[in-house]
Design an enzyme around this catalytic site. Structure first.
Site, PDB file in Angstrom:
ATOM      1  CB  ALA A  10      36.749 -10.763   3.950  1.00 39.13           C
ATOM      2  CG  LEU A  59      26.313  -5.810   7.759  1.00 36.44           C
ATOM      3  CD1 LEU A  59      26.264  -5.347   6.314  1.00 36.44           C
ATOM      4  CD2 LEU A  59      27.454  -5.117   8.482  1.00 36.44           C
ATOM      5  CB  THR A  78      35.628  -6.574   4.239  1.00 36.98           C
ATOM      6  OG1 THR A  78      34.980  -7.817   4.489  1.00 36.98           O
ATOM      7  CG2 THR A  78      37.082  -6.648   4.663  1.00 36.98           C
ATOM      8  CE1 TYR A 150      29.131  -1.432  -2.791  1.00 38.91           C
ATOM      9  CE2 TYR A 150      30.157  -0.264  -4.626  1.00 38.91           C
ATOM     10  CZ  TYR A 150      30.255  -1.104  -3.528  1.00 38.91           C
ATOM     11  OH  TYR A 150      31.482  -1.610  -3.161  1.00 38.91           O
ATOM     12  CE  LYS A 154      32.022  -0.020   0.306  1.00 42.80           C
ATOM     13  NZ  LYS A 154      32.046  -1.094   1.323  1.00 42.80           N
ATOM     14  N   PRO A 179      39.352   0.850  -2.380  1.00 42.07           N
ATOM     15  CG  PRO A 179      39.081  -1.392  -1.879  1.00 42.07           C
ATOM     16  CD  PRO A 179      38.607  -0.030  -1.485  1.00 42.07           C
ATOM     17  CB  SER A 194      34.896  -6.036  -9.363  1.00 38.97           C
ATOM     18  OG  SER A 194      35.543  -6.943  -8.490  1.00 38.97           O
TER      19      SER A 194
END
Length: 334
Positions: A10, A59, A78, A150, A154, A179, A194
């Site tokens: 973001a 959210l 994002t 996770y 997604k 990504p 990551s």
């Protein structure tokens, strides 16, 4: 509107947008993080915050998104639970991710937004299946027992976005960016999950490399791809995998660090660990458990579509990995 405004991707999306003269409204779960975001943007080269504003949105609270989306023409979404959150169960990941997408899509529609760009993940493309050839945008994760919460979140949330466009979009456009493992320079000591791989290698936490082979990409190129997906007519209704090029093993990553960083990389592992050792460790470490279904698999991905349709030109994975490491050193993280 850029959601999840304190996130790694973001922030880089906002750097691109602000540098190109766009007015940006960043959403945060708490406005207390606004100063940190400004510091990160400053680190990324932003010199004026005249065109930046903040909105509080969660959210789990639909009404907050309607207010945040007011007056916006474009949305980059994002915000989503990441593997380093407190989320433990499937519901902790999947429900906020899916609901968040639907809250943002509905709010965007109500506000008259022209196009939404959703940050999905390679986790929505390549899990639950085996392929000898590179994964492409036509591939979808198959939700079987090997897929962890996770990646499941997604996949489910991206599908929810496409269904919304099909059933309720009525003129609003959607593009998606998927990504692979995101590298590149961190902007503060608060950074993406990551990057932990690099930190663990440099500080000696990782004694040996698991046999994991996947794609890598620089966060600056991920942001550039989001911008192209937002502004180019050809991107409407398309998903794009963000990957620099060839898949690398964890040992390849370790070797890149040693080659480029000299003495600083003296604790970086020099060998691969057998899969059985990783499985034993995973019994005591939930984060290690997440990777066990993927040991020994080769997760290649193609970037041909983004290059061909959007003229995207990513830098090398090596540059992304080295820049991530050097930025961690700069912020005294290793």
């Amino acid at each position: 509107m850029v959601t999840g405004g304190s996130g790694f991707i973001a922030c880089y999306c906002m750097i691109v947008l602000l540098n190109k003269g766009y007015k940006v409204k960043a959403t945060l779960r708490s406005l207390k993080k606004a100063e940190l975001v400004k510091e990160m943007l400053k680190e990324g080269g932003v010199t004026s915050f005249e065109d930046l504003s903040f909105a509080e949105a969660d959210l789990q609270n639909e009404a907050s998104w309607e207010k945040a989306a007011e007056g916006c023409q474009y949305v980059i979404h994002t915000a989503s639970p990441t593997p380093n959150t407190d989320a433990k169960t499937e519901e902790d990941f999947v429900i906020p991710a899916r609901n968040g997408v639907l809250f943002v899509m509905r709010a965007a529609k109500k506000a008259g937004v022209k196009r939404v760009v959703l940050t999905s993940a390679f986790g929505a493309v390549s899990y639950g299946t085996l392929k000898d050839t590179p994964y492409t945008e036509d591939d979808w994760t198959v939700l079987n027992d090997t897929v962890f919460p996770y990646q499941r979140s997604k996949t489910i949330s991206e599908k929810a976005a496409w269904e919304f466009i099909q059933n309720e979009g009525a003129g609003m456009e959607l593009s998606v960016v998927n990504p692979t493992t995101v590298m590149g320079p961190v902007l503060s000591n608060d950074y993406a999950h990551s990057i932990q791989i690099i930190k663990q290698m440099l500080n000696g936490e990782m004694r040996g490399c698991p046999k994991l082979i996947t794609g890598y990409v620089d966060v600056r190129d991920v942001a550039d791809l989001h911008f192209r997906a937002l502004t180019m007519p050809e991107a409407s209704g398309q998903r794009f995998i963000a990957v620099a090029g060839e898949a690398l093993s964890m040992l390849d990553v370790a070797n890149i660090l040693r080659k480029n960083l000299g003495h600083v990389a003296h604790k970086v592992p020099k060998k691969e660990l057998p899969n059985w050792i990783i499985r034993v460790i995973s019994v005591f470490n939930p984060k290690i458990k997440m990777i066990t279904p993927h040991l020994g698999l080769i997760k290649r991905a193609s970037n041909e579509k983004a290059k061909k349709i959007l003229n995207w030109k990513p830098r090398s994975a090596e540059e992304a990995i080295v820049d991530a490491a050097e930025s961690l050193i700069k912020f005294n993280q290793v």
